[in-house]
Design an enzyme around this catalytic site. Structure first.
Site, PDB file in Angstrom:
ATOM      1  CG  HIS A 245      -1.685  -1.325   1.505  1.00 55.34           C
ATOM      2  ND1 HIS A 245      -2.834  -1.401   0.586  1.00 55.34           N
ATOM      3  CD2 HIS A 245      -1.714  -2.223   2.313  1.00 55.34           C
ATOM      4  CE1 HIS A 245      -3.499  -2.561   1.228  1.00 55.34           C
ATOM      5  NE2 HIS A 245      -2.743  -3.035   1.985  1.00 55.34           N
TER       6      HIS A 245
HETATM    7  C1  BDR Z   1      -3.093   0.703   5.135  1.00 54.01           C
HETATM    8  O1  BDR Z   1      -3.450   0.018   6.607  1.00 54.01           O
HETATM    9  C2  BDR Z   1      -2.295  -0.050   6.968  1.00 54.01           C
HETATM   10  O2  BDR Z   1      -2.496  -1.379   7.675  1.00 54.01           O
HETATM   11  C3  BDR Z   1      -1.346   0.176   6.096  1.00 54.01           C
HETATM   12  O3  BDR Z   1       0.084   0.463   6.712  1.00 54.01           O
HETATM   13  C4  BDR Z   1      -1.803   0.928   5.270  1.00 54.01           C
HETATM   14  O4  BDR Z   1      -1.350   2.469   5.728  1.00 54.01           O
HETATM   15  C5  BDR Z   1      -3.840   0.096   3.929  1.00 54.01           C
HETATM   16  O5  BDR Z   1      -5.164  -0.126   4.359  1.00 54.01           O
END
Ligand code: BDR
Ligand code: CA
Length: 313
Positions: free
Chosen positions: A242
């Site tokens: 992500h």
């Molecule tokens: C987001 O949620 C977190 O767990 C990750 O680091 C990312 O920023 C993805 O949905």
């Protein structure tokens, strides 16, 4: 190309850690500081994790500031089930000598914005948007000096990852996201629609394993750890990566495409809390308030990440 001044607001998180490394590796980014957010784990732990990354990359010159310990008006939620107990499980990183500053993260943000020419600093948020919202409540005219906000958060066609309706960062502090979206700031959202197209496949993981350097080794161990949960959850050929997509966008916006439209976030319904309502087809007449990215050249982005990590020691 001028170096872009950046502040990263983050809750490391393995994917946050890779995003930080990507920024550290770039000759085109001037990282002014890191603000730790409460999110994947507590703010104490995310601040320590940010310090660990900086120490690993031998960049103790960059300071870490702890932000707000909890969301604007809800109890904290965390994601140890994804990221492990430390939030950054995988590599065996020592307790850092580098420690967070005394100054609060929100104060750091406001003072830094006041000290630099207006519209020269980009804020990248890769956790819940609590610190930005607190700064907006405290001193909106100072926050208006930001050049732009690039935020990992929200979803349209991918709906949710922490609930059926909501992405984690939006769900963890929807009120903060609502404040940010309605602030008038130029906001670019990097949603699940992008990050679910950017998968760390076994081939990519193997290429990472071949890189020299402590940072690449740690990145490999982190992504191997976080993949165990996501591969099982999605059944895809790789685990989504992500947060590095935000830094990828800052460095190479041509790898992404989207539209500037209206995005709102649900702050009341228990069933759909944190859901982003994305007016992609512009049917509401509500004014555009965010650039919502929906497609990415994932090979181009991976090449950028691999080349960048190969430059870190
Ligand atoms: C987001 O949620 C977190 O767990 C990750 O680091 C990312 O920023 C993805 O949905
Ligand atoms: Ca994150």
């Amino acid at each position: 190309m001028d170096r872009q001044k950046l502040i990263i607001d983050t809750d490391p998180g393995q994917d946050d850690a890779i995003a930080i490394m990507l920024a550290l590796a770039s000759p085109h980014i001037d990282l002014l500081g890191i603000i730790a957010a409460a999110g994947n784990v507590s703010v104490e732990q995310t601040a320590e994790n940010a310090c660990k990354i900086l120490e690993l990359a031998k960049r103790q010159d960059i300071k870490v500031y702890k932000g707000c310990p909890r969301p604007i008006r809800r109890p904290p939620i965390t994601a140890q089930h994804v990221h492990g107990q430390t939030g950054m499980d995988g590599p065996d990183l020592p307790t850092p000598l580098h420690t967070p500053e005394q100054q609060h993260g929100v104060t750091f943000l406001l003072e830094t914005l006041a000290a630099h020419p207006a519209h020269t600093i980009t804020l990248v948020t890769i956790g819940p948007m609590t610190n930005l919202a607190a700064a907006l409540v405290q001193a909106p005219e100072t926050v208006a000096r930001l050049k732009q906000v690039v935020a990992m958060g929200g979803a349209w066609s991918e709906t949710g990852n922490i609930t059926p309706a909501a992405e984690f960062n939006a769900f963890a502090d929807p009120d903060a996201m609502a404040i940010a979206l309605n602030s008038g700031l130029p906001v670019t959202l990097v949603p699940l629609d992008i990050t679910h197209r950017f998968l760390i496949t076994p081939d990519r993981l193997e290429a990472l394993a071949k890189l020299p350097g402590h940072c690449a080794k740690a990145a490999h161990a982190m992504l191997t750890f976080s993949a165990r949960f996501d591969l099982n959850k999605y059944g895809w050929p790789g685990a989504p990566l992500h947060d590095p997509c935000t830094i990828g966008y800052v460095l190479c916006p041509h790898l992404f495409a989207g539209k500037t439209i209206n995005v709102e976030v649900e702050v009341s319904s228990p069933l759909t809390l944190g859901a982003t309502v994305v007016d992609w087809w512009q049917v509401t007449g509500r004014p555009p308030n965010a650039t919502f990215l929906r497609s990415v050249d994932d090979n181009g982005l991976w090449t950028l990440i691999l080349e960048s990590l190969s430059r870190l020691s």
